[in-house]
Motif scaffolding. Structure first.
Motif, PDB file in Angstrom:
ATOM      1  N   GLY A 251       6.450  -8.224  21.809  1.00 44.95           N
ATOM      2  CA  GLY A 251       5.738  -7.535  22.869  1.00 44.95           C
ATOM      3  C   GLY A 251       4.299  -7.994  23.015  1.00 44.95           C
ATOM      4  N   SER A 284       7.445  -7.872  28.841  1.00 40.55           N
ATOM      5  CA  SER A 284       7.014  -7.489  27.497  1.00 40.55           C
ATOM      6  C   SER A 284       5.826  -6.564  27.613  1.00 40.55           C
ATOM      7  CB  SER A 284       6.643  -8.733  26.672  1.00 40.55           C
ATOM      8  OG  SER A 284       5.517  -9.387  27.220  1.00 40.55           O
ATOM      9  N   SER A 286       3.306  -3.408  25.113  1.00 39.28           N
ATOM     10  CA  SER A 286       3.153  -2.511  23.967  1.00 39.28           C
ATOM     11  C   SER A 286       2.423  -1.267  24.432  1.00 39.28           C
ATOM     12  CB  SER A 286       2.372  -3.204  22.846  1.00 39.28           C
ATOM     13  OG  SER A 286       1.076  -3.568  23.288  1.00 39.28           O
ATOM     14  N   TYR A 292       7.755  -4.181  22.936  1.00 40.13           N
ATOM     15  CA  TYR A 292       9.055  -4.645  23.413  1.00 40.13           C
ATOM     16  C   TYR A 292       8.904  -5.992  24.116  1.00 40.13           C
ATOM     17  CZ  TYR A 292       7.353  -3.149  27.987  1.00 40.13           C
ATOM     18  OH  TYR A 292       6.604  -3.009  29.125  1.00 40.13           O
ATOM     19  N   ALA A 332      16.263  -9.767  23.427  1.00 38.80           N
ATOM     20  CA  ALA A 332      15.446  -8.554  23.417  1.00 38.80           C
ATOM     21  C   ALA A 332      14.918  -8.321  22.013  1.00 38.80           C
ATOM     22  CB  ALA A 332      16.251  -7.339  23.883  1.00 38.80           C
ATOM     23  N   ILE A 334      12.576  -5.170  20.031  1.00 33.24           N
ATOM     24  CA  ILE A 334      11.888  -3.877  20.106  1.00 33.24           C
ATOM     25  C   ILE A 334      11.300  -3.570  18.740  1.00 33.24           C
ATOM     26  CG2 ILE A 334      12.137  -1.403  20.516  1.00 33.24           C
ATOM     27  CD1 ILE A 334      14.483  -2.037  22.341  1.00 33.24           C
ATOM     28  N   TYR A 336       8.713  -0.804  16.420  1.00 32.93           N
ATOM     29  CA  TYR A 336       8.126   0.535  16.396  1.00 32.93           C
ATOM     30  C   TYR A 336       7.363   0.728  15.090  1.00 32.93           C
ATOM     31  CZ  TYR A 336       7.590   5.588  16.636  1.00 32.93           C
ATOM     32  OH  TYR A 336       7.065   6.852  16.669  1.00 32.93           O
ATOM     33  N   GLN A 345      11.999  -3.184  13.405  1.00 30.71           N
ATOM     34  CA  GLN A 345      12.157  -4.105  14.528  1.00 30.71           C
ATOM     35  C   GLN A 345      13.625  -4.447  14.698  1.00 30.71           C
ATOM     36  OE1 GLN A 345       9.136  -7.360  15.639  1.00 30.71           O
ATOM     37  NE2 GLN A 345      10.706  -8.471  14.534  1.00 30.71           N
TER      38      GLN A 345
END
Length: 805
Positions: A251, A284, A286, A292, A332, A334, A336, A345
């Motif tokens: 991201g 992308s 954040s 992401y 993809a 992602i 967090y 991730q």
């Protein structure tokens, strides 16, 4: 000590809020922009466009200074800083980030305005960290071995010419032989040995090696590629030549970024049916604790033509080609942040390469031949070559768990690739051959656990320890076709008549335990070393070969203890010397050998020893403001080989092999507008075929490439217009040919041109590959001549347009 750039003076103008001076300061806290005014400045707006932060100061006028750029070259993640006077008493300040728009603090006081670029973002951009060489974040200058990092900008530039990652890396990475110009990297070695390809740490190889490792992801999804040249004791099976770790995009450092690209590609030697197209879309961003990135790309190719305007077969070596191919990639990622120290991730990558062509090989090319490969229309093949790769990857990081850092990873990979048909010799008159088409199917699940523990209070002494495990289930079924239809159609019509297996289904498990110690002895001296214990088990059931031989199943067990030790000594901030000893480990392609086993053969009759490679390297590297260079010498030795034979690709060569050579890499920023550089790869290798201690037989050109020289000149007339002219020089190599395969190589020179222009409404790219229309045969086409020689592409033009929104 802070340094400043003060712009020149010019006649004063009237202003509501006069700006009398603008300075760009570099301090320990980062870059800072100081605007001097006798009155306070408060009316300020900020907007983001792509990777630019635009600051507008209302009711302000330049007083005695000219509009200009404050940054002569990229610095600490910032590509440019400029200011200009706009209508209606608006002063515009533009700060462009190297990758994304920077974050800033705007502070007003009685002396004007201060724009402080936040240090966290500067550190992320300025401090380049690699993870592949040490399995943890490390600065490249502290790694005691040869490392090459290819950035997303470099990849993006090269895709203006070619989207095949094998070709891109072959032109940029010293030690790596040139690309095969097919869908396979079969024959593309690193330091004369096999490569291990990873995507975010997930192995892309299969135990029944299909050699599609570099055709499993589209370049548009790649953030950077880290290449470790030489074997590594930190990783498992297969990395005897080195590691290519593909890091996917994450991201962006702003809430939302979207980019769209469209393009076309065509041949100048023959326009007819040569147009291919590309479309890609990425987003992308954040926000708070969430980041992401997602992308999708679709690329199509049409007919490929050589310098004479003749068709290049879509499947030139029966391994797979690049003509009439449609490639779809969906990716993809992602992430967090659970807390300040914990992050999770999830990565997903789907890749599909599918060919749909009416062109086939002539019947003569269908069998081994030294003639120039040709293609004719009329192919009737129910299932054409394709590759499908699905990767699911979950990662967890905890930067402080009982004083240690923990990185964990779980992954799943589902992979298949279908080859072009080939003729299996059989004793079955009247044709004595069986047309078959195989498909490798593989499922792999695994995980990694790395724990980095400091052993001293100042963290100058640390140990990295952990475990790797993966399990793979592989099979290679085949479709059988009517030999009469193939014969009388001149190798074009394939009518299915049955199914069988080519290589037996097998299961392979791999367990690796490792520990690595790193000691910063002083600010200028670093030592690292470690050990890895490797266990590999292979199991397969009884089976019958396609030739009708019954073979007994069983189990094979391999194990190896691998060591590594290295050191880096920095003479000063610019120059460092490094040395390294490391061992690699490789298991031969067992399933491939067993496909032609004799009746009554038992799996456990195979020689169980794996190949262990001892590698030594010594190098020096320098990094000055406008000049970077490295020079490395290397030597590797193995008692056992794991390459293919000189008369049959179905045999495994077990004789001793030594490889040695030199690599060099340099780049010079001659001026703000001009840069130049290049690479050198010189590799030699010999085999001891009679095990008498004398290395008296040249290793084939299929394994040891000839001399490779690359060079480039970059010229940027303006900040918005960049050009790159590059050459790739391949030398001659005379190899001792003991059979029809692995011939000598005649050298060649190709050149490319890349031009990119940025506008307010997008970026335009022009790429011209093989600009001088050189008539040549790629290295593997010559060394692999037993399966016919295919020509390289003639002059090919690519046009691409991309825009952010």
């Amino acid at each position: 000590m802070a340094s400043s750039v003060v712009v020149a003076l010019a006649p004063a103008v009237n202003a509501q809020k006069p700006i009398t001076d603008i300075q760009l300061l570099e301090t320990e806290a980062g870059l800072k922009i100081q605007l001097i005014s006798p009155v306070a400045i408060a009316d300020v707006t900020e907007t983001v466009e792509g990777n630019q932060l635009i600051i507008e100061i209302l009711n302000a006028q330049l007083d005695g200074i000219l509009e200009q750029s404050l940054l002569s070259e990229p610095n600490r993640g910032i590509a440019s800083v400029s200011f200009s006077q706009q209508p209606n008493n608006i002063l515009r300040l533009i700060i462009e980030g190297s990758r994304f728009a920077p974050f800033v603090d705007v502070i007003t006081d009685g002396t004007g305005l201060v724009v402080q670029i936040l240090p966290d973002d500067l550190e992320d951009e300025d401090l380049e960290l690699i993870v592949t060489a040490t399995r943890t974040e490390e600065e490249p200058d502290k790694v005691p071995r040869s490392v090459t990092v290819i950035s997303s900008e470099e990849i993006e530039s090269q895709t203006a010419l070619n989207s095949n990652l094998s070709t891109i890396l072959g032109k940029l990475v010293p030690g790596l032989s040139t690309g095969t110009e097919t869908s396979s990297n079969f024959g593309q070695t690193l330091r004369g040995r096999n490569i291990s390809v990873l995507i975010d740490g997930v192995p892309q190889s299969t135990n029944r090696n299909a050699q599609r490792d570099l055709r499993t992801i589209d370049p548009s999804a790649i953030e950077r590629v880290e290449i470790i040249r030489g074997p590594s004791a930190l990783y498992g099976d297969g990395a005897t030549g080195g590691i290519i770790n593909i890091i996917t995009k994450s991201g962006a450092g702003q809430p939302f970024v979207s980019r769209t690209e469209i393009g076309t590609k065509f041949s100048l030697t023959e326009l007819d049916n040569s147009f291919g197209y590309t479309l890609s879309q990425s987003i992308s961003g954040s926000e708070d604790k969430l980041s992401y990135a997602a992308s999708g790309s679709l690329t199509t190719s049409n007919n490929l033509y050589d310098s004479n305007g003749d068709l290049i077969p879509p499947t030139p070596t029966l391994q797979g080609g690049l003509g009439d191919v449609e490639t779809l990639n969906l990716a993809a990622k992602i992430g967090y942040d659970i807390s300040e120290t914990q992050n999770i991730q999830f990565n997903f990558n789907y890749y599909n390469d599918s060919q749909d062509s009416d062109l086939g090989l002539t019947f003569q090319n269908f069998f081994p031949t030294l003639e120039r490969a040709t293609a004719i229309p009329g192919l009737e093949l129910p299932d054409q070559p394709d590759t499908e790769n699905i990767v699911l990857n979950f990662a967890y990081t905890n930067k402080d768990i009982l004083g240690s850092r923990l990185d964990g990873q779980l992954y799943y990979r589902d992979y298949s690739t279908r080859f072009y048909p080939f003729a299996q010799p059989v004793n079955s008159p009247p044709f004595n051959f069986l047309p078959i088409q195989s498909e490798v199917e593989s499922e792999k699940i695994g995980g990694r656990l790395d724990i980095e523990t400091p052993l001293s209070k100042d963290e100058s002494l640390e140990v990295l320890w952990g475990v790797d495990y993966d399990y793979e289930d592989t099979s290679q079924p085949v479709d059988i076709f009517d030999p009469a239809a193939v014969f009388f159609s001149n190798g074009l019509v394939f009518n299915p008549v049955g199914i069988s297996i080519l290589s037996p289904p097998l299961q392979q498990s791999e367990l690796g335990l490792f520990a690595q110690l790193n000691w910063d002895v002083s600010d200028s001296f670093n030592i690292s070393g470690g050990i890895r214990q490797e266990f590999i088990g292979i199991e397969l059931d009884d089976f019958t070969t396609i030739l009708g031989a019954d073979v007994g199943g069983g189990a094979l067990d391999y194990d190896a203890t691998l060591f590594n030790v290295g050191a880096v000594y920095a003479f000063n901030d610019e120059v460092s010397l490094f040395g390294n000893f490391s061992q690699g480990f490789s298991v031969a392609d067992v399933a491939r050998v067993l496909r032609t086993a004799a009746p009554g053969f038992n799996v456990e009759d195979l020689r169980p020893e794996a190949q262990k490679v001892d590698s030594y390297e010594l190098g020096i590297r320098g990094n000055w403001d406008k000049f970077q260079a490295s020079l490395t010498g290397f030597y590797s030795f193995s008692n056992l080989g794991s390459t293919f034979g000189t008369t049959s690709l179905l045999d495994i060569v077990r004789d001793p092999l030594r490889v040695y050579g030199l690599e060099a890499d340099l780049r010079a920023q001659v001026s703000n507008q001009v840069a130049l550089g290049g690479t050198l790869t010189l590799t030699q290798g010999e085999r001891d075929t009679d095990f008498d201690g004398d290395f008296d037989t040249d290793s084939s050109s299929f394994v040891i490439p000839p001399l490779k020289l690359t060079g480039f000149v970059e010229f940027s007339p303006t900040d918005k217009w960049q050009n790159r002219f590059q050459v790739n020089i391949v030398g001659d190599r005379d190899a001792e040919a003991n059979g029809v395969i692995f011939q000598s190589v005649d050298g060649y020179v190709t050149a490319d041109l890349i031009s990119q222009y940025e506008t307010d409404f997008g970026t335009f790219q022009l790429g011209i590959e093989n600009i001088f229309n050189t008539d040549y045969f790629p290295i593997t086409a010559q060394a692999f001549g037993g399966f016919n020689q295919y020509a390289g592409q003639g002059t090919t033009v690519s046009l691409k347009y991309g825009f952010d929104w």
